[in-house]
Write a protein that holds these residues in place. Sequence first.
Motif, PDB file in Angstrom:
ATOM      1  N   THR A  92       0.848  -1.203   0.000  1.00 53.11           N
ATOM      2  CA  THR A  92       0.000   0.000   0.000  1.00 53.11           C
ATOM      3  C   THR A  92       0.877   1.244   0.000  1.00 53.11           C
ATOM      4  O   THR A  92       2.064   1.181   0.317  1.00 53.11           O
ATOM      5  N   THR A  94       0.717   3.732   2.016  1.00 51.38           N
ATOM      6  CA  THR A  94       1.110   4.126   3.372  1.00 51.38           C
ATOM      7  C   THR A  94       2.152   3.198   3.989  1.00 51.38           C
ATOM      8  O   THR A  94       3.054   3.649   4.697  1.00 51.38           O
ATOM      9  N   GLN A 167      -8.300  -3.968   4.343  1.00 53.53           N
ATOM     10  CA  GLN A 167      -6.896  -4.219   4.006  1.00 53.53           C
ATOM     11  C   GLN A 167      -6.779  -4.852   2.625  1.00 53.53           C
ATOM     12  O   GLN A 167      -5.909  -4.472   1.829  1.00 53.53           O
ATOM     13  N   ARG A 170      -7.717  -2.150  -0.241  1.00 52.48           N
ATOM     14  CA  ARG A 170      -6.675  -1.146  -0.473  1.00 52.48           C
ATOM     15  C   ARG A 170      -5.418  -1.780  -1.066  1.00 52.48           C
ATOM     16  O   ARG A 170      -4.771  -1.181  -1.934  1.00 52.48           O
ATOM     17  N   THR A 171      -5.055  -2.969  -0.599  1.00 55.10           N
ATOM     18  CA  THR A 171      -3.846  -3.622  -1.113  1.00 55.10           C
ATOM     19  C   THR A 171      -3.995  -3.950  -2.598  1.00 55.10           C
ATOM     20  O   THR A 171      -3.064  -3.743  -3.386  1.00 55.10           O
ATOM     21  N   ASP A 174      -4.110  -0.399  -4.585  1.00 55.19           N
ATOM     22  CA  ASP A 174      -2.808   0.279  -4.539  1.00 55.19           C
ATOM     23  C   ASP A 174      -1.746  -0.504  -5.324  1.00 55.19           C
ATOM     24  O   ASP A 174      -0.897   0.089  -5.996  1.00 55.19           O
ATOM     25  N   SER A 175      -1.806  -1.842  -5.231  1.00 54.53           N
ATOM     26  CA  SER A 175      -0.798  -2.669  -5.898  1.00 54.53           C
ATOM     27  C   SER A 175      -0.933  -2.604  -7.418  1.00 54.53           C
ATOM     28  O   SER A 175       0.064  -2.500  -8.144  1.00 54.53           O
ATOM     29  N   TRP A 223      -6.875   6.321  -2.609  1.00 57.74           N
ATOM     30  CA  TRP A 223      -7.585   5.824  -1.438  1.00 57.74           C
ATOM     31  C   TRP A 223      -7.980   7.006  -0.571  1.00 57.74           C
ATOM     32  O   TRP A 223      -7.161   7.890  -0.288  1.00 57.74           O
TER      33      TRP A 223
END
Length: 226
Positions: A92, A94, A167, A170-171, A174-175, A223
Amino acid sequence: MKKIRKLSALFAAVFCIALTGCQTSGDGEPDVAVTPEQNPAAGDVAQDESVSDGGSTPATEPDVTITPDENPSDGEVPPPAGEQSAVLYIGTVTDGFTEYPMTYEGELTPELLIQGMEELTGWDLTLAEEVTTGKGGMSVCLSDECALFTGPPDPQKEEFHMFDVGQLARTILDSIQKTLQMGFTGAGGDPDALDIYYYMEGERPLEVPALGISWPLDQPYQWPET
């Protein structure tokens, strides 16, 4: 008197015979057989002839040249002809990303990278349409079968274990964003300048009902901050 003359002649004859036996057939010097022990110089020459390569390697031992194929530790072994490499980024924004190398053949496409992510993580990342590329960036249409909506596989891979829907969502998003940005930004370019848009089948905005969040069709993915 006659006896003295006879004795003198006899002695002279004996002397001549003895003198003749002491003479040699050449230059008057006696013949001598020279051995290596008696001629150190000859021994040195023989030793020099039996040594090569600066006197450290016997001439009877062949020289051996080690090539890269015979000594793999000299460097990394190149990939087989026709294979190329790319990098997948899982994580992610962050928490950061972990890089995973991927090999492929032929032309690198967004679909190929996303498929590589699916095989790596075990997440279903099925696309409803091919990724489109334009001046505004790349648009990714996720299928209803995607793990973003159906959840992670059971069992999960330990390295990519997700503990909740937030989780996982977002993973995944973002990935995909990071992998496409890094894979299709030219040398010297800014990967963050390549916008990634997500949407669903039927030209619907992407939304995750379980989280109560969605992204408009005309806005690049980011996000939401909490």
